[in-house]
Scaffold this active site. Structure first.
Site, PDB file in Angstrom:
ATOM      1  N   ASP A 237       0.842  -1.201   0.000  1.00 20.59           N
ATOM      2  CA  ASP A 237       0.000   0.000   0.000  1.00 20.59           C
ATOM      3  C   ASP A 237       0.878   1.252   0.000  1.00 20.59           C
ATOM      4  O   ASP A 237       1.864   1.323   0.734  1.00 20.59           O
ATOM      5  CB  ASP A 237      -0.857  -0.061   1.285  1.00 20.59           C
ATOM      6  CG  ASP A 237      -1.926   1.002   1.342  1.00 20.59           C
ATOM      7  OD1 ASP A 237      -2.372   1.453   0.277  1.00 20.59           O
ATOM      8  OD2 ASP A 237      -2.328   1.361   2.471  1.00 20.59           O
ATOM      9  N   HIS A 238       0.529   2.231  -0.815  1.00 21.91           N
ATOM     10  CA  HIS A 238       1.248   3.521  -0.848  1.00 21.91           C
ATOM     11  C   HIS A 238       2.769   3.376  -0.941  1.00 21.91           C
ATOM     12  O   HIS A 238       3.503   3.881  -0.090  1.00 21.91           O
ATOM     13  CB  HIS A 238       0.904   4.372   0.381  1.00 21.91           C
ATOM     14  CG  HIS A 238      -0.470   4.939   0.310  1.00 21.91           C
ATOM     15  ND1 HIS A 238      -0.793   6.028  -0.462  1.00 21.91           N
ATOM     16  CD2 HIS A 238      -1.625   4.545   0.889  1.00 21.91           C
ATOM     17  CE1 HIS A 238      -2.086   6.290  -0.350  1.00 21.91           C
ATOM     18  NE2 HIS A 238      -2.614   5.401   0.458  1.00 21.91           N
TER      19      HIS A 238
ATOM     20  N   ASP B 272       2.274   4.892  -5.522  1.00 21.87           N
ATOM     21  CA  ASP B 272       1.654   6.191  -5.234  1.00 21.87           C
ATOM     22  C   ASP B 272       2.572   7.343  -5.641  1.00 21.87           C
ATOM     23  O   ASP B 272       3.475   7.732  -4.909  1.00 21.87           O
ATOM     24  CB  ASP B 272       1.322   6.284  -3.736  1.00 21.87           C
ATOM     25  CG  ASP B 272       0.678   7.615  -3.378  1.00 21.87           C
ATOM     26  OD1 ASP B 272       0.426   8.433  -4.297  1.00 21.87           O
ATOM     27  OD2 ASP B 272       0.423   7.846  -2.186  1.00 21.87           O
TER      28      ASP B 272
ATOM     29  N   GLY C 170      -7.047   8.288   7.928  1.00 30.30           N
ATOM     30  CA  GLY C 170      -7.101   8.527   9.374  1.00 30.30           C
ATOM     31  C   GLY C 170      -8.524   8.596   9.897  1.00 30.30           C
ATOM     32  O   GLY C 170      -9.469   8.131   9.268  1.00 30.30           O
TER      33      GLY C 170
ATOM     34  N   HIS D   8      -9.644   4.990  -0.869  1.00 33.55           N
ATOM     35  CA  HIS D   8      -8.688   5.123   0.238  1.00 33.55           C
ATOM     36  C   HIS D   8      -9.377   5.907   1.342  1.00 33.55           C
ATOM     37  O   HIS D   8     -10.323   6.630   1.094  1.00 33.55           O
ATOM     38  CB  HIS D   8      -7.422   5.851  -0.234  1.00 33.55           C
ATOM     39  CG  HIS D   8      -6.502   4.937  -0.979  1.00 33.55           C
ATOM     40  ND1 HIS D   8      -5.296   4.530  -0.470  1.00 33.55           N
ATOM     41  CD2 HIS D   8      -6.648   4.314  -2.176  1.00 33.55           C
ATOM     42  CE1 HIS D   8      -4.722   3.711  -1.337  1.00 33.55           C
ATOM     43  NE2 HIS D   8      -5.521   3.566  -2.383  1.00 33.55           N
TER      44      HIS D   8
ATOM     45  N   ASN E 110     -10.072   0.453   1.105  1.00 36.79           N
ATOM     46  CA  ASN E 110      -8.995   0.390   2.100  1.00 36.79           C
ATOM     47  C   ASN E 110      -9.549   0.784   3.454  1.00 36.79           C
ATOM     48  O   ASN E 110     -10.132   1.872   3.610  1.00 36.79           O
ATOM     49  CB  ASN E 110      -7.872   1.355   1.718  1.00 36.79           C
ATOM     50  CG  ASN E 110      -7.091   0.863   0.527  1.00 36.79           C
ATOM     51  OD1 ASN E 110      -7.477  -0.092  -0.144  1.00 36.79           O
ATOM     52  ND2 ASN E 110      -5.980   1.521   0.251  1.00 36.79           N
TER      53      ASN E 110
HETATM   54 ZN    ZN Z   1      -4.415   5.188   1.198  1.00 37.25          ZN
END
Ligand code: ZN
Length: 278
Positions: A81-82, A103, A179, A206, A228
Site C-alpha cells: 500500500d502507498h 503512489d 485517518g 482510500h 482500504n
Molecule cells: Zn491510502
C-alpha cells in the site's frame, strides 16, 4: 489461497461488490482480518503500507503475510500500500506480494505517469497487479495533512492516465481522507461513477474506514471494487485494551494483544459484510 490483485478485483466485479483491503502491521491484525474473512467466506486483501516500516519491516512481516494468505481458506491478495519508491516495490515483489499500489500522486502529473509505467513494467515479471493514484486526498496515509488540501481526480485525465500506464486499478480522489474523520466526509460519488465509466477499471477507495454504510453502498454501485480500511479497525483494538485495563489488573502483554485482536476482528467483519453486500 493466494490470488493476485487482478483476480481478486475480478471476483468483486463479478459480484458487483467490493473487497476490503486491511493494513496488517502485526500478527494480531493478520489473524483478525483472516478470521473475519474466513467466517464470512469472502475474499480479502492484506496490505502493508510503507509508512508502517518502523512498526514492522516489510522484510519481516511480508513473508508472514504471504504464508498466512497461502494457508487461508478464502482467496487472499497480499498487497503493498502507498509505495513511493520503486526499490521498495521490488522488495515486495521478491517476497511474493501480488498486488502493489504505486503512489506518485504527490508528484507532478508527468512524473507520476512515468513512474507508474515503470511500476507496471516491473510487476509484469511477476504475477502482480498494479494500483495507482491520481489526484490527492486531504491527508496522507496515517492521517497527516497533505498541505495543499485535496485535489479531486479529473475523469478525462484519469482515462488517459489509465490507458497510457496500463494499470489494473485506480485510486481516485473524491472526498475521502486517511485517518480518523473529524467531521462526516462529504463524498463526490457521482465522480466515482464517471471515472469508472471513462477508465473501465475497478476503482479503489482510500480512507475507507469511517464512511457511512450508505455511502459505501452507493460507491460500490458506482464502481468501487476495493476499499482500504484500517484506522477504525485499529482504534477498535485500542478501545478494547483500554476497557480491559480499566476492568482488571493485566500482567501479560499477550492478553492485551488478544483483546485487541478480538475487537479488530469484530470491526473488520462488520466492514466486510457491507463491502460484500451481506
Ligand atoms: Zn491510502
Amino acid at each position: 489461497m493466494l490470488v493476485n490483485l487482478v483476480e481478486i478485483l475480478k471476483m468483486a466485479e463479478e459480484k458487483k461488490c467490493a473487497v476490503g483491503a486491511f493494513n496488517t502491521p502485526n500478527l494480531e491484525c493478520i489473524s483478525a482480518v483472516l478470521k473475519a474473512a474466513e467466517r464470512l467466506g469472502v475474499p480479502v486483501i492484506l496490505s502493508h503500507a510503507e509508512l508502517h516500516e518502523p512498526v514492522a519491516p516489510l522484510s519481516v512481516i511480508g513473508p508472514v503475510m504471504v504464508k498466512a494468505a497461502e494457508k487461508a481458506k478464502v482467496p487472499v491478495c497480499v498487497h503493498l500500500d502507498h509505495c513511493e519508491t520503486l526499490s521498495y516495490m521490488q522488495q515486495a515483489l521478491d517476497i511474493g506480494f501480488n498486488g502493489v499500489m504505486y503512489d506518485g500522486s504527490m508528484l507532478p502529473y508527468e512524473e507520476n505517469l512515468a513512474n507508474t509505467k515503470k511500476a507496471v513494467a516491473m510487476a509484469k515479471n511477476y504475477s502482480c497487479g498494479v494500483e495507482a493514484e491520481l489526484g490527492s486526498l486531504a491527508s496522507r496515509e496515517g492521517g497527516a495533512s497533505a498541505g495543499s488540501g485535496p485535489v479531486y481526480t479529473d475523469p478525462d485525465q484519469a482515462a488517459v492516465f489509465c490507458r497510457e500506464t496500463g494499470i489494473d486499478a485506480l485510486a481516485p480522489s473524491f472526498g475521502t481522507a486517511h485517518g480518523i474523520y473529524k467531521a462526516r466526509p462529504v463524498l463526490d460519488l457521482d465522480r466515482v461513477k464517471i471515472i469508472a465509466e471513462k477508465t473501465g477499471l475497478p476503482l479503489v477507495m482510500h480512507g475507507g474506514s469511517g464512511v457511512s454504510p450508505d455511502d459505501y453502498r452507493t460507491g460500490i454501485r458506482n464502481g468501487l471494487r476495493k476499499i482500504n480500511y484500517y484506522s477504525y479497525m485499529s482504534r477498535a483494538g485500542v478501545t478494547a485494551v483500554r476497557e480491559l485495563l480499566e476492568k482488571e489488573e493485566v500482567t501479560f502483554f499477550h492478553d492485551l494483544a488478544l483483546a485487541a485482536q478480538n475487537a479488530m476482528e469484530a470491526d473488520a467483519e462488520k466492514a466486510m459484510r457491507v463491502f460484500a453486500g451481506l
